[in-house]
Write a protein that holds these residues in place. Structure first.
Motif, PDB file in Angstrom:
ATOM      1  N   LEU A 149       0.816  -1.280   0.048  1.00 57.60           N
ATOM      2  CA  LEU A 149      -0.231   0.102   0.402  1.00 57.60           C
ATOM      3  C   LEU A 149       0.936   0.657   0.187  1.00 57.60           C
ATOM      4  N   SER A 150       1.968   1.192   0.616  1.00 60.62           N
ATOM      5  CA  SER A 150       2.588   2.847   0.771  1.00 60.62           C
ATOM      6  C   SER A 150       3.524   2.747  -0.985  1.00 60.62           C
ATOM      7  N   ALA A 151       3.425   1.436  -1.485  1.00 59.94           N
ATOM      8  CA  ALA A 151       4.454   2.092  -2.831  1.00 59.94           C
ATOM      9  C   ALA A 151       3.621   2.437  -3.563  1.00 59.94           C
ATOM     10  N   ILE A 152       1.709   2.707  -3.379  1.00 61.10           N
ATOM     11  CA  ILE A 152       0.882   3.129  -4.458  1.00 61.10           C
ATOM     12  C   ILE A 152      -0.103   4.392  -3.513  1.00 61.10           C
ATOM     13  N   MET A 153       0.826   4.598  -2.377  1.00 59.54           N
ATOM     14  CA  MET A 153      -0.050   6.044  -1.202  1.00 59.54           C
ATOM     15  C   MET A 153       0.901   6.823  -1.719  1.00 59.54           C
ATOM     16  N   ASP A 154       0.111   8.041  -1.678  1.00 58.51           N
ATOM     17  CA  ASP A 154       1.141   9.283  -2.293  1.00 58.51           C
ATOM     18  C   ASP A 154       1.586  10.080  -1.025  1.00 58.51           C
ATOM     19  N   GLY A 155       2.499   9.844  -0.921  1.00 58.07           N
ATOM     20  CA  GLY A 155       3.081  10.246   0.196  1.00 58.07           C
ATOM     21  C   GLY A 155       3.883  10.154   1.009  1.00 58.07           C
ATOM     22  N   CYS A 156       4.841   8.262   1.113  1.00 57.15           N
ATOM     23  CA  CYS A 156       5.145   7.075   1.520  1.00 57.15           C
ATOM     24  C   CYS A 156       6.272   7.236   1.065  1.00 57.15           C
ATOM     25  N   GLY A 160       9.299   8.863   2.475  1.00 56.77           N
ATOM     26  CA  GLY A 160      10.625   7.947   3.467  1.00 56.77           C
ATOM     27  C   GLY A 160       9.316   6.795   3.872  1.00 56.77           C
ATOM     28  N   ARG A 161       8.440   6.910   4.408  1.00 57.26           N
ATOM     29  CA  ARG A 161       7.589   6.129   5.669  1.00 57.26           C
ATOM     30  C   ARG A 161       7.145   5.774   5.143  1.00 57.26           C
ATOM     31  N   ASP A 162       6.495   4.698   5.322  1.00 54.17           N
ATOM     32  CA  ASP A 162       5.352   3.577   5.020  1.00 54.17           C
ATOM     33  C   ASP A 162       3.677   3.949   5.923  1.00 54.17           C
ATOM     34  N   LEU A 163       2.787   3.329   5.493  1.00 50.78           N
ATOM     35  CA  LEU A 163       2.360   3.634   5.555  1.00 50.78           C
ATOM     36  C   LEU A 163       0.985   3.846   6.931  1.00 50.78           C
ATOM     37  N   SER A 164       1.789   2.746   7.187  1.00 50.37           N
ATOM     38  CA  SER A 164       1.295   2.325   9.076  1.00 50.37           C
ATOM     39  C   SER A 164       2.911   3.705   9.923  1.00 50.37           C
ATOM     40  N   ASN A 165       3.022   4.399   8.991  1.00 48.93           N
ATOM     41  CA  ASN A 165       4.146   5.071   9.698  1.00 48.93           C
ATOM     42  C   ASN A 165       3.630   5.959   9.659  1.00 48.93           C
ATOM     43  N   ASP A 166       2.637   6.339   9.360  1.00 51.02           N
ATOM     44  CA  ASP A 166       2.074   8.286   9.122  1.00 51.02           C
ATOM     45  C   ASP A 166       2.814   8.283   8.231  1.00 51.02           C
ATOM     46  N   GLY A 167       3.075   7.915   6.887  1.00 47.61           N
ATOM     47  CA  GLY A 167       3.759   8.752   5.680  1.00 47.61           C
ATOM     48  C   GLY A 167       2.911   9.080   4.356  1.00 47.61           C
ATOM     49  N   ALA A 168       1.864   8.620   4.235  1.00 48.33           N
ATOM     50  CA  ALA A 168       0.577   9.091   4.141  1.00 48.33           C
ATOM     51  C   ALA A 168       0.891  10.926   4.059  1.00 48.33           C
ATOM     52  N   ARG A 169       0.097  11.596   2.438  1.00 50.15           N
ATOM     53  CA  ARG A 169      -0.197  13.135   2.822  1.00 50.15           C
ATOM     54  C   ARG A 169      -0.801  13.254   3.885  1.00 50.15           C
ATOM     55  N   TYR A 170      -1.918  12.603   4.316  1.00 45.36           N
ATOM     56  CA  TYR A 170      -2.981  12.804   5.282  1.00 45.36           C
ATOM     57  C   TYR A 170      -2.906  11.600   6.253  1.00 45.36           C
ATOM     58  N   ASN A 171      -3.150  12.081   7.476  1.00 48.52           N
ATOM     59  CA  ASN A 171      -3.276  10.450   8.630  1.00 48.52           C
ATOM     60  C   ASN A 171      -4.203  11.480   9.097  1.00 48.52           C
ATOM     61  N   ILE A 172      -5.490  10.799   9.000  1.00 52.96           N
ATOM     62  CA  ILE A 172      -6.721  11.516  10.242  1.00 52.96           C
ATOM     63  C   ILE A 172      -7.025  10.088  11.238  1.00 52.96           C
ATOM     64  N   TYR A 173      -8.100  10.416  12.115  1.00 53.91           N
ATOM     65  CA  TYR A 173      -8.207  10.109  13.379  1.00 53.91           C
ATOM     66  C   TYR A 173      -9.171  10.737  13.576  1.00 53.91           C
ATOM     67  N   PRO A 174     -10.527  10.230  13.271  1.00 54.56           N
ATOM     68  CA  PRO A 174     -11.608  11.060  14.371  1.00 54.56           C
ATOM     69  C   PRO A 174     -12.355  10.423  14.895  1.00 54.56           C
ATOM     70  N   LEU A 175     -12.386  10.691  15.913  1.00 54.52           N
ATOM     71  CA  LEU A 175     -13.812  10.358  17.348  1.00 54.52           C
ATOM     72  C   LEU A 175     -14.926  10.479  16.808  1.00 54.52           C
ATOM     73  N   MET A 176     -14.874   8.908  16.754  1.00 51.73           N
ATOM     74  CA  MET A 176     -16.647   8.391  15.796  1.00 51.73           C
ATOM     75  C   MET A 176     -17.349   8.594  17.330  1.00 51.73           C
ATOM     76  N   LEU A 177     -18.581   9.832  17.698  1.00 55.93           N
ATOM     77  CA  LEU A 177     -19.859   9.617  18.600  1.00 55.93           C
ATOM     78  C   LEU A 177     -20.573   8.538  18.808  1.00 55.93           C
ATOM     79  N   THR A 178     -20.995   7.642  19.566  1.00 62.73           N
ATOM     80  CA  THR A 178     -22.001   6.432  18.783  1.00 62.73           C
ATOM     81  C   THR A 178     -23.249   6.548  20.119  1.00 62.73           C
TER      82      THR A 178
END
Length: 376
Positions: A149-156, A160-178
């Motif tokens: 995934l890192s090879a095809i994700m913009d920003g990685c 020089g960072r893996d997708l799982s290491n916040d290498g993507a251009r946007y790293n989002i983490y919303p809090l979902m009320l339930t």
């Protein structure tokens, strides 16, 4: 699902085609309010050229495809209300899960309970979620890197960072009320029936929910049938929705103001995804009359079976809060009478429903057609 982005300038042909497919139900088509979502993305700092490419993730979360590392965490406000009423303890797991803020029965009025029990526990939960995410942020890369995934994700590659290491251009983490609708209805019970009409006491609520209304069956029917319910265009309930969703947005802003969230984009949504039954199963009875282990409603939909005034009332209720802060996703999953969706008149009704939903400020809409034959 099939995502259809609609706006105030969408051609009639597209609206009609969307309605023709949606009337068959199944939640296959999700309508996204493009005008609201684009405005929200710009407010969050996305360049307009990027914002215009938004799409949904695997379920319905709003993101920029090919450029986003997405994660989320639930903030179960119905569970938080349970903690507030029961000294921080879970009725199902019978253990301490939140801070004991004292005896809720000592609160002289609803506003005192809301501001000194309910909101502080929401703030503490949001703080815990974000602190935990930041503390263990790098551990995902150690456990499960994503080289493909890192090879095809913009920003990685650029970072020089893996997708799982916040290498993507946007790293989002919303809090979902339930648990939102059931929580709103429960708070309305406390405000209307306990403190204003004084038909029951807070001690009654605490004891009845602790024993799953055994011995309190008459009270359970009272709270189910006498208190206003979210989803019926009743301001007594809808004003509570405005208050809760508005206050949750303010609390998150306050939490982030005192915390370095680095480049993490932490917004809000309202979500259950497909887990509304399991979420409900892991909670005790609630003040709105919902029983132990019973399902909650999905996403931003009204509590099960309480919307009595038709689909237009549901749309008017869920759009009274300002949902722009919840652009990450707060779907209304709505059931319509399939018998009323047939023919040309049915198409016109659904087109009008979609247009009203967008004009009033809804974010995501799905429809399921049901009739008596199917239910039997």
């Amino acid at each position: 699902p099939i995502t259809v982005r609609l706006n105030s300038r969408s051609p009639e042909r597209l609206l009609r085609k969307t309605a023709q497919v949606m009337r068959h139900g199944g939640g296959i088509v999700a309508v996204y309010n493009e005008d609201l979502i684009l405005r929200a993305l710009k407010n969050e700092g996305y360049p307009e050229s990027e914002a215009r490419s938004f799409a949904n993730d695997g379920c319905w979360e709003t993101l920029i495809p090919g450029k986003t590392n997405f994660g989320f965490e639930y903030v179960n406000i119905l569970q938080i209300l349970e903690h507030a009423l029961h000294h921080g303890r879970s009725l199902v797991r019978q253990k301490q899960e939140a801070e004991d803020l004292g005896d809720p029965c000592a609160c002289p009025d609803f506003d005192t309970f809301y501001s000194t029990f309910f909101l502080p526990l929401i703030q503490k939960r949001m703080e815990f979620v974000l602190k935990t995410k930041l503390r263990y942020r790098a551990d995902r890369y150690k456990l499960a890197p994503s080289p493909l995934l890192s090879a095809i994700m913009d920003g990685c590659i650029e970072s020089g960072r893996d997708l799982s290491n916040d290498g993507a251009r946007y790293n989002i983490y919303p809090l979902m009320l339930t648990g939102v609708a059931n929580c709103i209805d429960s708070l309305v019970v406390l405000k209307e029936l306990v403190y204003e009409q004084k038909l029951i006491t807070m001690d009654d609520v605490v004891k009845a929910t602790a024993c799953n209304y055994v011995g309190y069956e008459a009270m359970q029917q009272l709270v189910k049938n006498r208190a206003p319910k979210f989803g019926n265009d009743d301001d007594r309930a809808d004003e509570m929705a405005v208050r809760v969703l508005g206050d949750c947005a303010k609390v998150l802003d306050e939490v982030k103001a005192h915390m370095d969230v680095e480049d993490l984009l932490t917004g809000l949504g309202v979500a259950t995804f497909e887990t509304y039954m399991s979420i409900g199963y892991n909670m005790g009875a609630s003040p709105d009359g919902r029983g132990l282990h019973e399902s909650i409603s999905s996403n931003l939909s009204p509590a099960l079976g309480v919307d009595k005034n038709g689909p237009t009332a549901v749309i008017k209720s869920i759009t009274k809060p300002d949902l722009i802060k919840y652009f990450n996703g707060c779907p209304l999953d709505m059931q319509i009478n399939a018998n009323e969706a047939g023919g040309e008149e049915g198409v016109k009704r659904i087109v009008a429903l979609i247009q009203s939903f967008m004009e009033l400020g809804g974010v995501i809409l799905t429809l399921t057609g049901v009739n008596e034959k199917d239910m039997i």
